[in-house]
Design a protein around this motif. Sequence first.
Motif, short mmCIF file in Angstrom:
data_model
loop_
_atom_site.label_atom_id
_atom_site.label_comp_id
_atom_site.label_asym_id
_atom_site.label_seq_id
_atom_site.Cartn_x
_atom_site.Cartn_y
_atom_site.Cartn_z
N GLU A 180 70.81 -98.80 -26.83
CA GLU A 180 70.25 -98.71 -25.49
C GLU A 180 70.29 -100.05 -24.77
O GLU A 180 70.22 -100.12 -23.54
CB GLU A 180 68.81 -98.19 -25.55
N GLN A 181 70.42 -101.15 -25.54
CA GLN A 181 70.46 -102.47 -24.93
C GLN A 181 71.89 -102.94 -24.68
O GLN A 181 72.09 -103.98 -24.06
CB GLN A 181 69.75 -103.48 -25.83
N ALA A 182 72.88 -102.16 -25.16
CA ALA A 182 74.27 -102.60 -25.00
C ALA A 182 74.82 -102.15 -23.66
O ALA A 182 74.41 -101.16 -23.10
CB ALA A 182 75.12 -102.00 -26.12
N ARG A 183 75.75 -102.91 -23.17
CA ARG A 183 76.42 -102.52 -21.94
C ARG A 183 77.39 -101.39 -22.27
O ARG A 183 77.93 -101.30 -23.35
CB ARG A 183 77.18 -103.71 -21.35
N GLN A 184 77.67 -100.53 -21.28
CA GLN A 184 78.48 -99.35 -21.50
C GLN A 184 79.85 -99.63 -22.13
O GLN A 184 80.22 -98.97 -23.08
CB GLN A 184 78.66 -98.60 -20.17
N LEU B 238 76.49 -89.82 -33.26
CA LEU B 238 76.50 -91.27 -33.10
C LEU B 238 75.33 -91.78 -32.28
O LEU B 238 75.11 -93.00 -32.18
CB LEU B 238 77.82 -91.73 -32.47
N GLY B 239 74.58 -90.88 -31.66
CA GLY B 239 73.42 -91.29 -30.90
C GLY B 239 73.75 -92.00 -29.60
O GLY B 239 73.08 -92.95 -29.21
N VAL B 240 74.83 -91.54 -28.94
CA VAL B 240 75.25 -92.13 -27.68
C VAL B 240 75.39 -91.03 -26.64
O VAL B 240 75.35 -89.84 -26.96
CB VAL B 240 76.59 -92.90 -27.83
N ALA C 234 86.38 -93.11 -25.37
CA ALA C 234 87.01 -93.41 -26.66
C ALA C 234 88.06 -92.36 -26.99
O ALA C 234 89.15 -92.69 -27.49
CB ALA C 234 85.95 -93.47 -27.77
N PHE C 235 87.75 -91.09 -26.73
CA PHE C 235 88.72 -90.02 -26.95
C PHE C 235 89.99 -90.28 -26.13
O PHE C 235 91.11 -90.11 -26.62
CB PHE C 235 88.13 -88.67 -26.52
N LEU D 147 82.62 -99.71 -29.45
CA LEU D 147 82.10 -99.43 -30.78
C LEU D 147 82.41 -98.00 -31.23
O LEU D 147 82.76 -97.77 -32.38
CB LEU D 147 80.59 -99.68 -30.82
N VAL D 148 82.28 -97.05 -30.30
CA VAL D 148 82.61 -95.67 -30.62
C VAL D 148 84.10 -95.56 -30.93
O VAL D 148 84.52 -94.92 -31.91
CB VAL D 148 82.23 -94.72 -29.47
N TYR D 149 84.92 -96.20 -30.10
CA TYR D 149 86.36 -96.19 -30.32
C TYR D 149 86.71 -96.78 -31.68
O TYR D 149 87.47 -96.19 -32.46
CB TYR D 149 87.07 -96.98 -29.22
N ASP D 150 86.16 -97.95 -31.99
CA ASP D 150 86.47 -98.61 -33.26
C ASP D 150 86.06 -97.74 -34.45
O ASP D 150 86.77 -97.66 -35.46
CB ASP D 150 85.76 -99.96 -33.36
N HIS D 151 84.91 -97.10 -34.33
CA HIS D 151 84.42 -96.25 -35.40
C HIS D 151 85.35 -95.06 -35.64
O HIS D 151 85.74 -94.78 -36.78
CB HIS D 151 83.01 -95.76 -35.05
N LEU D 152 85.74 -94.38 -34.57
CA LEU D 152 86.61 -93.22 -34.71
C LEU D 152 88.02 -93.63 -35.13
O LEU D 152 88.67 -92.95 -35.94
CB LEU D 152 86.66 -92.44 -33.39
#
Length: 233
Positions: free
Chosen positions: A11-15, A50-52, A60-61, A21-26
């Motif tokens: 919640e503290q991260a910029r969009q 992922l809670g986003v 990311a997709f 992070l989502v992209y890297d994870h996937l």
Amino acid sequence: MVGKLDIGTLEQARQPTVTDLVYDHLYRQVIENELPPGSKLSEVEVARILGVSRQPVRDAFYRLSQQGFLLVRPQRATLVTHISKRAVMQAHFIRSALELATVRAAAAGCSKDDTAALRASLAKQEAAISDGDKTGFHVLDDAFHKQICELSGHGDAWSLIRDHKAHMDRVRYLSLSFGAESALNEHTVILDAIEAHDEDAAVEAMRSHLAQIAKIVERINVSHPAFFEMEDE
């Protein structure tokens, strides 16, 4: 199944940071076949796990689809694409062109400290193999090649290589169960040539090392035929 994502206080991260992070994870899950070819992904479900919010997942997709890893189908589940032999070999062509040039330059200008750093990398690779750490070896393998690019004076070349080698990585990761020791031995030959300042030998060692991808593709195609696209020969 998409795994848990540890990214701290989202919640503290910029969009854009959340999207990355989502992209890297996937991306990692596709490369490491935690999301094998044919896996179905739901934007809503991935966002929930992922809670986003859905927007970074959607972004990311899109990035993964542009790289050829996801097939995004409106109103239907998104699919992890099958491995394309043609894309793997195209990636090999681009990677070889760049790395043969960087290894030649590294061999010409490296110092004793430079080669000592590369020897340390080989020791870590050997330890990863002994520990059965495929993911660790994969990371160290990349780090070794990145170091060579940096020693050549053309560190930015690694960014280009990284962007184009992703299709190779899908089969490279699958090969680590049987090919990690061979890769380490090939890295040793490359480093021996660099340390001797033998530019031609370094180029040939790198050429031989990277060319193994063709054999790897065929072996993986036999053991995991369902992972590959049906392509015209």
